[in-house]
Design a protein around this motif. Structure first.
Motif, short mmCIF file in Angstrom:
data_model
loop_
_atom_site.label_atom_id
_atom_site.label_comp_id
_atom_site.label_asym_id
_atom_site.label_seq_id
_atom_site.Cartn_x
_atom_site.Cartn_y
_atom_site.Cartn_z
N PHE A 45 0.83 -1.21 0.00
CA PHE A 45 0.00 0.00 0.00
C PHE A 45 0.87 1.26 0.00
N SER A 90 0.91 4.04 -3.05
CA SER A 90 0.64 5.45 -2.77
C SER A 90 1.85 6.31 -3.10
N THR A 91 3.05 5.78 -2.85
CA THR A 91 4.27 6.53 -3.17
C THR A 91 4.42 6.71 -4.67
N ILE A 111 1.98 6.72 -6.96
CA ILE A 111 0.97 7.67 -7.43
C ILE A 111 1.40 9.09 -7.09
N PHE A 112 1.89 9.28 -5.86
CA PHE A 112 2.35 10.61 -5.45
C PHE A 112 3.50 11.09 -6.32
N TYR A 144 -1.04 17.54 -3.18
CA TYR A 144 -0.52 16.17 -3.26
C TYR A 144 0.30 15.83 -2.02
N TYR A 152 -0.52 12.89 0.60
CA TYR A 152 0.40 11.75 0.65
C TYR A 152 0.94 11.50 2.06
N VAL A 164 -1.51 9.89 4.46
CA VAL A 164 -1.74 8.51 4.03
C VAL A 164 -0.55 7.64 4.41
N ALA A 165 0.65 8.15 4.17
CA ALA A 165 1.86 7.39 4.52
C ALA A 165 1.94 7.17 6.03
N ARG A 198 9.05 7.07 2.36
CA ARG A 198 8.41 8.38 2.16
C ARG A 198 9.37 9.36 1.51
#
Length: 587
Positions: A180, A184-185, A187-188, A250, A254, A257-258, A302
């Motif tokens: 996950f 997410s990373t 997409i960011f 963004y 992010y 979420v991270a 991150r």
């Protein structure tokens, strides 16, 4: 593809190789930085292991002496890591700033060598962006780029290895949320890359717009276009703001979420670890270490998204900088002939010239000027008069034909030697934001104050300069804004004469001055042209009546040659121009 919108590839090896050529002068510092980053990454798993050992041994057994020793070890490790971090941060910044200083010098040196044709086709704001913003981006590449990415990846590998060595079950639990985080990373990274591209384009547009409109502010105010130009600026600035806000959005999505994903991993460890502690399958120290491992593991993930974007932006900026550095649109200076003094003979033989391919502004131009003579060019706007002097100084190169100075083709001259012997006074005078003295000498230490004063007295500029606060040390401000048009023109005349050229070029040199100032210049010209070749371009025919030769240009071609009296007697182009200017028929 528009270079303002191009996205960089992190592993663009040719560009990376070129980029790291700038590191060569600082190889020792760079490899020291890499070593520090790797050492810091290698030390990162030690703290959790020390905590695990201390909890499971000294604390669990009540060994206070052992606990004190372990605390001393951990404090020592903390200080050691802090020292490494300090040296790493300082060295990374030092390295980045030194490299971008060198790149800026190379860029500016390159810009100085480019032909005027390049500046005709390239917005100044874009060159400012290359020299300032793009180069600044490279600082982050060296301080927060490749070496930092390598350190983060090494830290991840070491932590995973230590985790699995310590307890494979907790390791799998800890890594359950990693997919996950990676999704997410990714997409960011893609979203922030697009927004950075938009920001970079907006910055370039802003620079170009502001530079152009501040330079042309007199036109804006003359035509009361302030409101219109403000509206244009607001639209460009809004695009710039919106691009920045998108990148901020963004980031704001992010990082929470991270953090949630990392917290979920910690929660899983606590849930599973607590159950196993109750069954005496895992120690409390192991669970504590894995909580620390999780924080250490997710932090570089991150950071990698930011670092990859930094590298991508750096690759794009590097590509744009290299294109400018590799530009071959410069004046070729292969000539070696550099005489200490010229006689001043000028000869054009069948010269053809076009600013754009095949759109000739000069067609088969031929004329000869003997040393010490004065030749004048007249003709309507766009006839090609200014092009003649641009070619003589090699600001542009001819397409066909030959230009000779003292019987030597101008391409055989060393460029500096050629231009040093040609003094130019233009209609649109440019003065730098500096003292009158420095505007005249242009930083040449060989020109003394006495020489400047002598030239200024000869031209008639000395009196008004002495009346200014500070005299020759008076700062004229940007473009000479604090001086009148006539005063700027006189200073430019002094600037040309103080270098003692053998050829003087006056391009509409008296068209923007009042009658009294024009008389001063004309008197100076009569004294100073002795022993020098003069090429004069003027709309005021009264200023060129004493010329040895007058050449009439029309649509890039020579229509007539002769003296003032000969051309009036011929009753052709020149005579018509003369009658139009003076509103009388001259026989």
């Amino acid at each position: 593809m528009n270079e303002e919108k191009k996205s960089g590839q992190i592993f663009d090896l040719p560009t990376l190789r070129r980029l790291f050529t700038f590191v060569k002068p600082y190889q020792k510092q760079f490899y020291t930085l890499v070593t520090l980053i790797l050492v810091s990454a290698a030390l990162s798993p030690l703290s959790p292991l020390l905590f695990r050992y201390t909890i499971d041994n000294q604390i669990a057994s009540g060994d206070y002496n052992g606990l004190a020793k372990m605390l001393a070890v951990m404090v020592g490790l903390l200080f050691f890591q802090a020292i490494i971090q300090f040296i790493h941060t300082y060295l990374a910044g030092w390295l980045g700033q030194n490299i971008i200083r060198d790149i800026r010098v190379q860029l500016y040196e390159k810009i100085l060598s480019l032909r005027l044709k390049f500046f005709d086709q390239t917005p100044i704001g874009r060159l400012v962006t290359r020299t300032v913003s793009d180069v600044e981006t490279l600082s982050d590449v060296f301080s927060d780029g490749m070496a930092a990415v390598a350190g983060d990846i090494l830290q991840l590998v070491l932590i995973i290895g230590v985790m699995f060595y310590t307890d494979w079950r907790l390791s799998l639990i800890s890594l359950a949320t990693v997919p996950f985080m990676l999704i997410s990373t990714y997409i960011f990274k893609e979203k922030i890359k697009d927004s950075f591209n938009e920001v970079r384009t907006a910055v370039s547009n802003l620079n170009a717009f502001v530079q152009e409109h501040i330079t042309g502010m007199n036109i804006v105010q003359i035509f009361s276009a302030e409101k219109i130009e403000l509206d244009k600026f607001q639209k460009i600035n809004t695009v710039h703001r919106d691009a920045h806000i998108r990148s901020i959005w963004y980031y704001s999505v992010y990082y929470p979420v991270a953090d949630v994903i990392a917290a979920a991993a910690t929660g899983l460890i606590v849930w599973y670890g607590a159950r196993e502690i109750l069954h005496n399958d895992i120690t409390f120290g192991t669970v504590t270490a894995f909580i620390m491992f999780t924080n250490l593991f997710f932090r570089p993930i991150r950071m990698l998204a930011d670092r990859f974007n930094t590298l991508q932006m750096g690759i794009v900026s590097t590509d744009r900088i290299l294109k400018l550095l590799d530009s071959d649109d410069y004046t070729v200076n292969n000539g070696t002939y550099a005489p200490t003094q010229l006689r001043g003979e000028v000869s054009f033989k069948n010269v053809w010239f076009a600013y754009n391919e095949e759109e000739y502004v000069l067609r088969d131009i031929s004329f000869d000027v003997k040393a010490g003579q004065t030749v004048a060019f007249v003709g309507a706007t766009g006839a090609g008069k200014s092009s003649v002097i641009n070619l003589l100084s090699r600001f542009y190169d001819i397409n066909k034909g030959e230009i000779m100075v003292d019987g030597v083709e101008i391409h055989q001259y060393e460029l500096g030697a050629l231009r040093h012997n040609i003094g130019v006074v233009l209609q649109d005078v440019f003065l730098f934001s500096d003292t009158i003295h420095n505007n005249i000498t242009l930083g040449n230490p060989d020109i003394s104050r006495a020489q400047i004063i002598e030239a200024a007295q000869l031209v008639g500029a000395h009196d008004f300069i002495e009346r200014l606060p500070g005299g020759y040390d008076y700062n004229v401000m940007e473009r000479g804004a604090t001086l009148s048009v006539g005063q700027r023109q006189l200073i430019s005349f002094v600037r040309a004469l103080v270098h003692d050229p053998k050829i003087i070029v006056l391009d509409e040199a008296t068209s923007s001055v009042d009658t009294e100032t024009e008389e001063l210049i004309q008197n100076a010209i009569e004294k100073l042209m002795k022993g020098r070749t003069a090429i004069v371009i003027a709309h005021r025919l009264s200023t060129i009546q004493k010329a040895n030769q007058i050449i009439v240009l029309d649509k890039g071609q020579i229509k007539e040659k002769g003296t003032h009296d000969e051309l009036l007697e011929h009753d052709g182009f020149y005579a018509n121009l003369y009658r139009m200017q003076y509103k009388e028929v001259v026989g």
